[in-house]
Write a protein that holds these residues in place. Structure first.
Motif, PDB file in Angstrom:
ATOM      1  N   MET A 155      87.082  91.489   7.107  1.00  0.00           N
ATOM      2  CA  MET A 155      88.011  92.391   7.775  1.00  0.00           C
ATOM      3  C   MET A 155      89.440  91.913   7.564  1.00  0.00           C
ATOM      4  SD  MET A 155      85.996  92.718  11.422  1.00  0.00           S
ATOM      5  CE  MET A 155      85.706  90.946  11.519  1.00  0.00           C
ATOM      6  N   CYS A 156      90.369  92.853   7.523  1.00  0.00           N
ATOM      7  CA  CYS A 156      91.778  92.513   7.402  1.00  0.00           C
ATOM      8  C   CYS A 156      92.577  93.385   8.364  1.00  0.00           C
ATOM      9  CB  CYS A 156      92.280  92.686   5.965  1.00  0.00           C
ATOM     10  SG  CYS A 156      92.058  94.358   5.317  1.00  0.00           S
ATOM     11  N   SER A 157      93.805  92.979   8.654  1.00  0.00           N
ATOM     12  CA  SER A 157      94.611  93.673   9.661  1.00  0.00           C
ATOM     13  C   SER A 157      95.584  94.676   9.073  1.00  0.00           C
ATOM     14  CB  SER A 157      95.400  92.643  10.483  1.00  0.00           C
ATOM     15  OG  SER A 157      96.268  91.888   9.644  1.00  0.00           O
ATOM     16  N   SER A 158      95.684  94.758   7.750  1.00  0.00           N
ATOM     17  CA  SER A 158      96.602  95.707   7.124  1.00  0.00           C
ATOM     18  C   SER A 158      96.198  95.904   5.666  1.00  0.00           C
ATOM     19  CB  SER A 158      98.047  95.209   7.201  1.00  0.00           C
ATOM     20  OG  SER A 158      98.204  94.008   6.458  1.00  0.00           O
ATOM     21  N   GLN A 159      96.826  96.879   5.033  1.00  0.00           N
ATOM     22  CA  GLN A 159      96.597  97.094   3.609  1.00  0.00           C
ATOM     23  C   GLN A 159      97.357  96.039   2.804  1.00  0.00           C
ATOM     24  OE1 GLN A 159      98.084 101.132   4.206  1.00  0.00           O
ATOM     25  NE2 GLN A 159      96.256 101.922   3.192  1.00  0.00           N
ATOM     26  N   GLY A 160      97.052  95.974   1.523  1.00  0.00           N
ATOM     27  CA  GLY A 160      97.642  94.933   0.688  1.00  0.00           C
ATOM     28  C   GLY A 160      99.143  95.040   0.515  1.00  0.00           C
ATOM     29  N   HIS A 161      99.731  96.200   0.826  1.00  0.00           N
ATOM     30  CA  HIS A 161     101.174  96.388   0.672  1.00  0.00           C
ATOM     31  C   HIS A 161     101.856  96.669   2.004  1.00  0.00           C
ATOM     32  CE1 HIS A 161      99.287 100.343   0.642  1.00  0.00           C
ATOM     33  NE2 HIS A 161     100.444 100.845   1.060  1.00  0.00           N
TER      34      HIS A 161
END
Length: 230
Positions: A155-161
């Motif tokens: 899981m991640c908290s934001s998109q790559g940009h």
């Protein structure tokens, strides 16, 4: 990296046991960013190519630098030998996506002490909460990373940009996890359900981010009216 790889650097070092198949939760909360790792025409030539897992490195900031070999950690320099640090003067304060990828795969691989007949892959759950954290999971787009039986839930908290909100998804996820555990054994929530419930909570508690989410979803639908069902 030594902790995740089960390598003790001292008698009192606490590490993830390399001979265990027990699940591991791996979470990081810090600042994040990215830099180009490839240029058109080679190093020092041409323009920086667009960010993708082919051409960029994402990283997470740490407050202290990784020790070098001169400080008694003979394997510490190897941590960056295979990473495209692009001349970053403070790269020893950075944990790169390439390093995280290797650590996650090592954690999820079968225990080296297990017999060939009973080797199990350790389940690993990871939450990366930092700006541009989606880029840290870009490696999953590589064909070689597609392993249906690899026990990873990332899981991640934001998109790559995109930047992440302070606390953001980290707070939403652990609040939802706490509430789920309080409901006791009667709850049959799995990780995927927990993620989606935490995501809804995140957008509910961060209305501005929810508005951006709807705008992006609408633009995506308008640009691809007949998306691939997969």
């Amino acid at each position: 990296m030594n902790v995740l790889a089960g390598k003790r650097t001292g008698a009192e070092s606490k590490v993830v046991p390399a001979d265990s198949d027990a699940p591991v939760f791996f979470g990081l909360y810090s600042h994040g960013d990215s830099h180009a790792a490839k240029r058109e025409g080679g190093e020092g030539a041409g323009e920086v190519v667009p960010h993708s897992y082919h051409s960029a490195e994402w990283f997470i900031h740490f407050p202290y630098p990784a020790p070098g070999a001169e400080e008694g950690q003979n394997n510490a320099t190897d941590m960056y030998d295979f990473v495209a640090t692009e001349g970053q003067s403070n790269h020893r304060n950075l944990l790169y996506a390439t390093q995280i990828r290797l650590a996650l795969h090592a954690l999820a691989s079968p225990s080296s002490s297990s017999s060939s007949a009973s080797r199990k892959k350790r389940p690993v759950i990871s939450l990366l909460n930092c700006c541009r954290s989606g880029g840290l999971l870009e490696f999953m787009r590589r064909p070689s990373a597609i392993q249906p039986d690899l026990a990873l839930f990332l899981m991640c908290s934001s998109q790559g940009h995109r930047d992440s909100l302070v606390s953001g998804f980290w707070s939403a996820f652990f609040s939802e996890l706490r509430d789920t555990l309080r409901r006791g054994s009667g709850s049959d929530t799995d990780m995927m359900q927990l993620f989606f419930v935490a995501e809804r909570r995140y957008h509910r508690e961060n209305k501005y981010e929810a508005l951006n989410h709807l705008k992006v979803s609408r633009r995506t639908a308008e640009s691809d009216p007949d998306p691939d069902p997969d």
